[in-house]
Design an enzyme around this catalytic site. Structure first.
Site, PDB file in Angstrom:
ATOM      1  N   GLU A 203       0.871  -1.192   0.000  1.00 47.37           N
ATOM      2  CA  GLU A 203       0.000   0.000   0.000  1.00 47.37           C
ATOM      3  C   GLU A 203       0.904   1.237   0.000  1.00 47.37           C
ATOM      4  O   GLU A 203       1.729   1.414   0.909  1.00 47.37           O
ATOM      5  CB  GLU A 203      -0.930   0.026   1.225  1.00 47.37           C
ATOM      6  CG  GLU A 203      -1.900   1.222   1.150  1.00 47.37           C
ATOM      7  CD  GLU A 203      -2.751   1.441   2.416  1.00 47.37           C
ATOM      8  OE1 GLU A 203      -2.586   0.699   3.402  1.00 47.37           O
ATOM      9  OE2 GLU A 203      -3.559   2.383   2.399  1.00 47.37           O
TER      10      GLU A 203
ATOM     11  N   ASP B  45     -10.621  10.448  -3.917  1.00 43.16           N
ATOM     12  CA  ASP B  45     -11.755  11.376  -3.962  1.00 43.16           C
ATOM     13  C   ASP B  45     -11.581  12.343  -5.130  1.00 43.16           C
ATOM     14  O   ASP B  45     -12.471  13.145  -5.395  1.00 43.16           O
ATOM     15  CB  ASP B  45     -11.788  12.202  -2.674  1.00 43.16           C
ATOM     16  CG  ASP B  45     -10.524  13.032  -2.566  1.00 43.16           C
ATOM     17  OD1 ASP B  45      -9.441  12.419  -2.492  1.00 43.16           O
ATOM     18  OD2 ASP B  45     -10.595  14.268  -2.605  1.00 43.16           O
TER      19      ASP B  45
ATOM     20  N   LYS C  41      -1.152  20.489  -9.823  1.00 36.41           N
ATOM     21  CA  LYS C  41      -0.235  21.338 -10.596  1.00 36.41           C
ATOM     22  C   LYS C  41       1.055  20.652 -11.024  1.00 36.41           C
ATOM     23  O   LYS C  41       1.794  21.171 -11.845  1.00 36.41           O
ATOM     24  CB  LYS C  41       0.112  22.585  -9.774  1.00 36.41           C
ATOM     25  CG  LYS C  41      -1.110  23.462  -9.587  1.00 36.41           C
ATOM     26  CD  LYS C  41      -0.765  24.853  -9.158  1.00 36.41           C
ATOM     27  CE  LYS C  41      -2.026  25.681  -9.036  1.00 36.41           C
ATOM     28  NZ  LYS C  41      -2.089  26.435  -7.804  1.00 36.41           N
TER      29      LYS C  41
ATOM     30  N   ASP D 228       4.941   4.706   3.742  1.00 36.53           N
ATOM     31  CA  ASP D 228       4.613   6.131   3.853  1.00 36.53           C
ATOM     32  C   ASP D 228       5.872   6.849   4.336  1.00 36.53           C
ATOM     33  O   ASP D 228       6.801   6.214   4.848  1.00 36.53           O
ATOM     34  CB  ASP D 228       3.464   6.350   4.857  1.00 36.53           C
ATOM     35  CG  ASP D 228       2.707   7.653   4.612  1.00 36.53           C
ATOM     36  OD1 ASP D 228       1.549   7.590   4.134  1.00 36.53           O
ATOM     37  OD2 ASP D 228       3.265   8.737   4.888  1.00 36.53           O
TER      38      ASP D 228
ATOM     39  N   ASP E 203      -2.102  12.309  -2.624  1.00 38.94           N
ATOM     40  CA  ASP E 203      -2.255  13.734  -2.920  1.00 38.94           C
ATOM     41  C   ASP E 203      -2.459  13.859  -4.435  1.00 38.94           C
ATOM     42  O   ASP E 203      -1.638  13.335  -5.193  1.00 38.94           O
ATOM     43  CB  ASP E 203      -0.989  14.491  -2.490  1.00 38.94           C
ATOM     44  CG  ASP E 203      -0.711  14.278  -1.003  1.00 38.94           C
ATOM     45  OD1 ASP E 203      -1.687  14.180  -0.238  1.00 38.94           O
ATOM     46  OD2 ASP E 203       0.468  14.169  -0.614  1.00 38.94           O
TER      47      ASP E 203
HETATM   48  C1  LIG Z   1      -3.790  12.163   1.691  1.00 39.22           C
HETATM   49  S1  LIG Z   1      -2.825  11.093   2.639  1.00 39.22           S
HETATM   50  C2  LIG Z   1      -3.687   9.524   2.545  1.00 39.22           C
HETATM   51  C3  LIG Z   1      -3.286   8.584   3.659  1.00 39.22           C
HETATM   52  C4  LIG Z   1      -4.078   7.271   3.715  1.00 39.22           C
HETATM   53  N1  LIG Z   1      -3.867   6.469   2.533  1.00 39.22           N
HETATM   54  C5  LIG Z   1      -5.539   7.560   3.912  1.00 39.22           C
HETATM   55  O1  LIG Z   1      -6.322   7.315   2.975  1.00 39.22           O
HETATM   56  O2  LIG Z   1      -5.921   7.999   5.001  1.00 39.22           O
HETATM   57  C6  LIG Z   1      -1.440  10.815   1.571  1.00 39.22           C
HETATM   58  C7  LIG Z   1      -0.325  10.031   2.245  1.00 39.22           C
HETATM   59  O3  LIG Z   1       0.708   9.807   1.326  1.00 39.22           O
HETATM   60  C8  LIG Z   1       1.954  10.045   1.944  1.00 39.22           C
HETATM   61  N2  LIG Z   1       2.879  10.447   0.884  1.00 39.22           N
HETATM   62  C9  LIG Z   1       2.685  11.441  -0.001  1.00 39.22           C
HETATM   63  N3  LIG Z   1       3.717  11.511  -0.864  1.00 39.22           N
HETATM   64  C10 LIG Z   1       4.580  10.521  -0.497  1.00 39.22           C
HETATM   65  C11 LIG Z   1       5.837  10.084  -0.997  1.00 39.22           C
HETATM   66  N4  LIG Z   1       6.391  10.682  -2.039  1.00 39.22           N
HETATM   67  N5  LIG Z   1       6.448   9.048  -0.395  1.00 39.22           N
HETATM   68  C12 LIG Z   1       5.865   8.440   0.679  1.00 39.22           C
HETATM   69  N6  LIG Z   1       4.682   8.817   1.203  1.00 39.22           N
HETATM   70  C13 LIG Z   1       4.041   9.837   0.614  1.00 39.22           C
HETATM   71  C14 LIG Z   1       1.695  11.132   2.957  1.00 39.22           C
HETATM   72  O4  LIG Z   1       2.649  11.133   3.998  1.00 39.22           O
HETATM   73  C15 LIG Z   1       0.292  10.786   3.429  1.00 39.22           C
HETATM   74  O5  LIG Z   1       0.290   9.946   4.569  1.00 39.22           O
END
Ligand SMILES: C[S@@+](CC[C@H](N)C(=O)[O-])C[C@H]1O[C@@H](n2cnc3c(N)ncnc32)[C@H](O)[C@@H]1O
Length: 233
Positions: A51, A159, A129, A76, A125
Protein backbone atom coordinates in the site's frame (compact mmCIF):
# COMPACT_ATOMS: atom_id res chain seq x y z
CA UNK A 1 7.50 19.13 17.40
CA UNK A 2 4.60 18.05 19.61
CA UNK A 3 5.20 15.74 22.59
CA UNK A 4 2.86 13.13 21.16
CA UNK A 5 4.77 12.97 17.89
CA UNK A 6 8.09 12.63 19.71
CA UNK A 7 6.68 9.81 21.81
CA UNK A 8 5.49 8.02 18.67
CA UNK A 9 8.89 8.40 17.00
CA UNK A 10 10.53 6.91 20.10
CA UNK A 11 8.08 3.99 20.13
CA UNK A 12 8.59 3.43 16.40
CA UNK A 13 12.23 2.54 17.09
CA UNK A 14 11.08 -0.51 19.06
CA UNK A 15 8.43 -1.79 16.66
CA UNK A 16 9.87 -4.88 15.01
CA UNK A 17 7.29 -4.61 12.21
CA UNK A 18 8.37 -1.09 11.16
CA UNK A 19 11.40 -0.56 8.93
CA UNK A 20 12.92 2.90 8.80
CA UNK A 21 15.99 2.93 6.59
CA UNK A 22 18.14 6.04 6.72
CA UNK A 23 18.56 8.15 3.59
CA UNK A 24 22.07 6.75 3.10
CA UNK A 25 20.74 3.19 3.14
CA UNK A 26 18.51 3.76 0.10
CA UNK A 27 19.90 6.72 -1.86
CA UNK A 28 21.38 5.37 -5.10
CA UNK A 29 21.78 1.97 -3.49
CA UNK A 30 19.68 -1.07 -2.72
CA UNK A 31 18.14 -1.35 0.71
CA UNK A 32 19.31 -4.52 2.45
CA UNK A 33 15.79 -6.02 2.33
CA UNK A 34 15.37 -5.53 -1.42
CA UNK A 35 14.41 -8.91 -2.87
CA UNK A 36 14.32 -10.42 0.64
CA UNK A 37 11.10 -9.14 2.21
CA UNK A 38 9.35 -12.51 2.02
CA UNK A 39 12.17 -14.53 3.50
CA UNK A 40 13.50 -12.03 6.07
CA UNK A 41 10.45 -10.11 7.18
CA UNK A 42 7.53 -12.52 6.79
CA UNK A 43 9.40 -15.84 6.90
CA UNK A 44 7.56 -17.24 3.87
CA UNK A 45 7.16 -16.78 0.12
CA UNK A 46 3.51 -15.72 0.11
CA UNK A 47 2.50 -12.93 -2.30
CA UNK A 48 3.34 -9.41 -1.15
CA UNK A 49 0.80 -6.59 -1.46
CA UNK A 50 2.03 -3.03 -1.09
CA UNK A 51 0.00 0.00 0.00
CA UNK A 52 1.61 3.26 -1.12
CA UNK A 53 1.03 6.41 0.95
CA UNK A 54 -0.67 4.17 3.51
CA UNK A 55 -0.99 6.84 6.21
CA UNK A 56 -2.31 5.01 9.27
CA UNK A 57 -2.42 1.76 7.32
CA UNK A 58 -6.14 1.09 7.30
CA UNK A 59 -6.06 -0.77 3.97
CA UNK A 60 -2.92 -2.71 4.83
CA UNK A 61 -4.57 -3.92 8.05
CA UNK A 62 -7.99 -4.66 6.53
CA UNK A 63 -6.51 -6.61 3.63
CA UNK A 64 -4.24 -8.53 5.99
CA UNK A 65 -7.21 -9.60 8.11
CA UNK A 66 -9.02 -10.84 5.00
CA UNK A 67 -6.04 -12.70 3.48
CA UNK A 68 -3.92 -14.41 6.09
CA UNK A 69 -2.10 -16.33 3.36
CA UNK A 70 -0.66 -13.14 1.89
CA UNK A 71 1.79 -10.52 3.15
CA UNK A 72 1.04 -6.79 3.38
CA UNK A 73 3.41 -3.90 3.48
CA UNK A 74 2.35 -0.28 4.03
CA UNK A 75 4.71 2.47 2.91
CA UNK A 76 4.61 6.13 3.85
CA UNK A 77 7.04 8.91 4.67
CA UNK A 78 5.26 10.06 7.84
CA UNK A 79 6.42 8.25 10.95
CA UNK A 80 3.64 9.49 13.22
CA UNK A 81 1.01 7.98 10.90
CA UNK A 82 2.90 4.72 10.45
CA UNK A 83 3.04 4.43 14.24
CA UNK A 84 -0.74 3.89 14.27
CA UNK A 85 -0.66 1.10 11.70
CA UNK A 86 2.39 -0.64 13.16
CA UNK A 87 1.00 -0.50 16.67
CA UNK A 88 -2.39 -1.88 15.65
CA UNK A 89 -0.71 -4.70 13.73
CA UNK A 90 1.24 -5.64 16.87
CA UNK A 91 -1.84 -5.40 19.09
CA UNK A 92 -3.75 -7.64 16.68
CA UNK A 93 -0.79 -10.06 16.37
CA UNK A 94 -0.75 -9.74 12.60
CA UNK A 95 2.40 -11.49 11.45
CA UNK A 96 1.54 -10.87 7.79
CA UNK A 97 1.81 -7.08 8.15
CA UNK A 98 4.80 -4.74 8.15
CA UNK A 99 5.36 -1.06 7.47
CA UNK A 100 8.21 0.80 5.86
CA UNK A 101 9.07 4.45 6.14
CA UNK A 102 10.40 5.84 2.89
CA UNK A 103 9.87 8.10 -0.08
CA UNK A 104 8.04 6.48 -2.95
CA UNK A 105 10.38 8.38 -5.30
CA UNK A 106 13.12 5.92 -4.22
CA UNK A 107 10.96 2.82 -4.45
CA UNK A 108 13.33 1.03 -6.82
CA UNK A 109 15.79 0.79 -3.91
CA UNK A 110 13.25 -1.18 -1.87
CA UNK A 111 11.92 -3.97 -4.10
CA UNK A 112 13.45 -6.39 -6.58
CA UNK A 113 12.06 -7.70 -9.89
CA UNK A 114 8.80 -9.63 -9.46
CA UNK A 115 8.81 -9.15 -5.68
CA UNK A 116 5.36 -7.52 -5.36
CA UNK A 117 2.03 -8.95 -6.54
CA UNK A 118 -0.33 -6.05 -6.07
CA UNK A 119 -0.33 -2.35 -5.21
CA UNK A 120 -2.98 -0.25 -3.49
CA UNK A 121 -2.75 3.53 -3.76
CA UNK A 122 -5.20 5.03 -1.31
CA UNK A 123 -6.14 8.70 -1.40
CA UNK A 124 -2.82 10.00 -2.70
CA UNK A 125 -2.26 13.73 -2.92
CA UNK A 126 -3.79 14.55 -6.33
CA UNK A 127 -1.01 17.04 -7.18
CA UNK A 128 -3.13 19.08 -9.62
CA UNK A 129 -0.23 21.34 -10.60
CA UNK A 130 2.65 18.86 -10.71
CA UNK A 131 1.95 15.90 -12.93
CA UNK A 132 5.28 14.23 -12.23
CA UNK A 133 4.49 14.12 -8.51
CA UNK A 134 1.28 12.14 -9.04
CA UNK A 135 1.77 8.58 -7.88
CA UNK A 136 0.15 7.32 -11.09
CA UNK A 137 2.21 9.47 -13.49
CA UNK A 138 4.11 7.42 -16.10
CA UNK A 139 7.54 7.67 -14.38
CA UNK A 140 6.03 6.18 -11.19
CA UNK A 141 4.15 3.47 -13.12
CA UNK A 142 7.44 2.51 -14.81
CA UNK A 143 9.15 2.23 -11.44
CA UNK A 144 6.35 0.00 -10.10
CA UNK A 145 6.43 -2.19 -13.19
CA UNK A 146 10.08 -3.01 -12.50
CA UNK A 147 9.19 -4.87 -9.29
CA UNK A 148 5.70 -6.19 -10.05
CA UNK A 149 4.97 -9.82 -10.83
CA UNK A 150 3.52 -10.77 -14.23
CA UNK A 151 -0.13 -9.72 -14.54
CA UNK A 152 -0.03 -7.74 -11.34
CA UNK A 153 -2.86 -5.42 -10.40
CA UNK A 154 -2.85 -1.82 -9.19
CA UNK A 155 -5.80 -0.31 -7.30
CA UNK A 156 -6.38 3.43 -6.98
CA UNK A 157 -8.99 4.76 -4.56
CA UNK A 158 -9.35 8.52 -4.57
CA UNK A 159 -11.76 11.38 -3.96
CA UNK A 160 -10.14 13.28 -6.83
CA UNK A 161 -12.14 12.92 -10.03
CA UNK A 162 -9.25 14.62 -11.83
CA UNK A 163 -6.74 12.01 -10.65
CA UNK A 164 -9.16 9.19 -11.49
CA UNK A 165 -9.69 10.54 -15.05
CA UNK A 166 -6.00 11.28 -15.48
CA UNK A 167 -4.92 7.80 -14.38
CA UNK A 168 -7.53 6.15 -16.58
CA UNK A 169 -6.21 8.07 -19.57
CA UNK A 170 -2.56 7.30 -18.77
CA UNK A 171 -3.36 3.58 -18.51
CA UNK A 172 -5.46 3.58 -21.70
CA UNK A 173 -2.55 5.10 -23.61
CA UNK A 174 -0.18 2.29 -22.62
CA UNK A 175 0.06 -1.06 -24.31
CA UNK A 176 1.39 -2.75 -21.19
CA UNK A 177 -1.52 -1.83 -18.90
CA UNK A 178 -5.27 -2.51 -19.04
CA UNK A 179 -8.20 -1.04 -17.14
CA UNK A 180 -10.08 -3.78 -15.29
CA UNK A 181 -12.60 -1.64 -13.41
CA UNK A 182 -13.43 2.06 -13.29
CA UNK A 183 -16.09 3.16 -10.79
CA UNK A 184 -16.62 6.94 -10.60
CA UNK A 185 -18.68 6.80 -7.39
CA UNK A 186 -18.45 3.67 -5.24
CA UNK A 187 -21.31 4.72 -2.94
CA UNK A 188 -23.63 5.83 -5.75
CA UNK A 189 -27.22 6.24 -4.45
CA UNK A 190 -26.14 5.11 -1.01
CA UNK A 191 -25.34 1.61 -2.25
CA UNK A 192 -22.79 -0.60 -0.56
CA UNK A 193 -19.69 -0.77 -2.80
CA UNK A 194 -19.57 -3.69 -5.26
CA UNK A 195 -16.58 -5.21 -3.46
CA UNK A 196 -16.43 -5.66 0.29
CA UNK A 197 -12.88 -4.37 0.46
CA UNK A 198 -13.96 -1.01 -0.97
CA UNK A 199 -16.03 -0.42 2.18
CA UNK A 200 -12.87 0.15 4.22
CA UNK A 201 -12.78 3.82 5.14
CA UNK A 202 -9.40 5.36 5.71
CA UNK A 203 -8.85 8.49 7.76
CA UNK A 204 -8.81 10.60 4.60
CA UNK A 205 -11.77 8.86 3.02
CA UNK A 206 -13.97 9.64 6.06
CA UNK A 207 -12.87 13.24 5.84
CA UNK A 208 -13.68 13.49 2.10
CA UNK A 209 -17.04 11.72 2.51
CA UNK A 210 -18.00 14.24 5.20
CA UNK A 211 -17.39 16.93 2.58
CA UNK A 212 -19.85 15.16 0.26
CA UNK A 213 -17.20 14.08 -2.25
CA UNK A 214 -17.66 11.06 -4.50
CA UNK A 215 -15.13 8.29 -3.95
CA UNK A 216 -13.74 6.75 -7.12
CA UNK A 217 -12.01 3.41 -7.71
CA UNK A 218 -9.81 2.27 -10.56
CA UNK A 219 -8.27 -1.16 -10.98
CA UNK A 220 -5.79 -1.93 -13.71
CA UNK A 221 -3.54 -4.79 -14.76
CA UNK A 222 0.15 -4.50 -15.57
CA UNK A 223 1.44 -6.92 -18.18
CA UNK A 224 5.02 -7.72 -17.47
CA UNK A 225 6.30 -10.17 -20.10
CA UNK A 226 9.97 -9.41 -19.31
CA UNK A 227 9.51 -10.61 -15.75
CA UNK A 228 7.34 -13.50 -16.97
CA UNK A 229 10.17 -14.77 -19.20
CA UNK A 230 12.64 -14.38 -16.35
CA UNK A 231 10.34 -16.22 -13.91
CA UNK A 232 9.59 -18.99 -16.42
CA UNK A 233 13.22 -19.37 -17.48
C1 LIG B 1 -3.79 12.16 1.69
S1 LIG B 1 -2.83 11.09 2.64
C2 LIG B 1 -3.69 9.52 2.55
C3 LIG B 1 -3.29 8.58 3.66
C4 LIG B 1 -4.08 7.27 3.71
N1 LIG B 1 -3.87 6.47 2.53
C5 LIG B 1 -5.54 7.56 3.91
O1 LIG B 1 -6.32 7.31 2.97
O2 LIG B 1 -5.92 8.00 5.00
C6 LIG B 1 -1.44 10.81 1.57
C7 LIG B 1 -0.33 10.03 2.25
O3 LIG B 1 0.71 9.81 1.33
C8 LIG B 1 1.95 10.05 1.94
N2 LIG B 1 2.88 10.45 0.88
C9 LIG B 1 2.68 11.44 0.00
N3 LIG B 1 3.72 11.51 -0.86
C10 LIG B 1 4.58 10.52 -0.50
C11 LIG B 1 5.84 10.08 -1.00
N4 LIG B 1 6.39 10.68 -2.04
N5 LIG B 1 6.45 9.05 -0.40
C12 LIG B 1 5.87 8.44 0.68
N6 LIG B 1 4.68 8.82 1.20
C13 LIG B 1 4.04 9.84 0.61
C14 LIG B 1 1.70 11.13 2.96
O4 LIG B 1 2.65 11.13 4.00
C15 LIG B 1 0.29 10.79 3.43
O5 LIG B 1 0.29 9.95 4.57
Amino acid sequence: MGKDKLRRFEENKNFHNLYQPSFDEIFHRDYELKGRWGEHVFGNNHPIVLELGCGKGEYTLALAALHEDMNFLGMDIKGARLWRGARTALEEHRSNVAFVRGRIEFIESFFGPGEVSEIWITFPDPQPKRENKRLTAPPFLNKYKAFLKPEAVIHLKTDSRELFDYTKEVVQQREDMRILEAIPDIYRSGEVPAHEILSVRTYYESHFLAQGKAITYLKFAVDNPAIQTEAAG
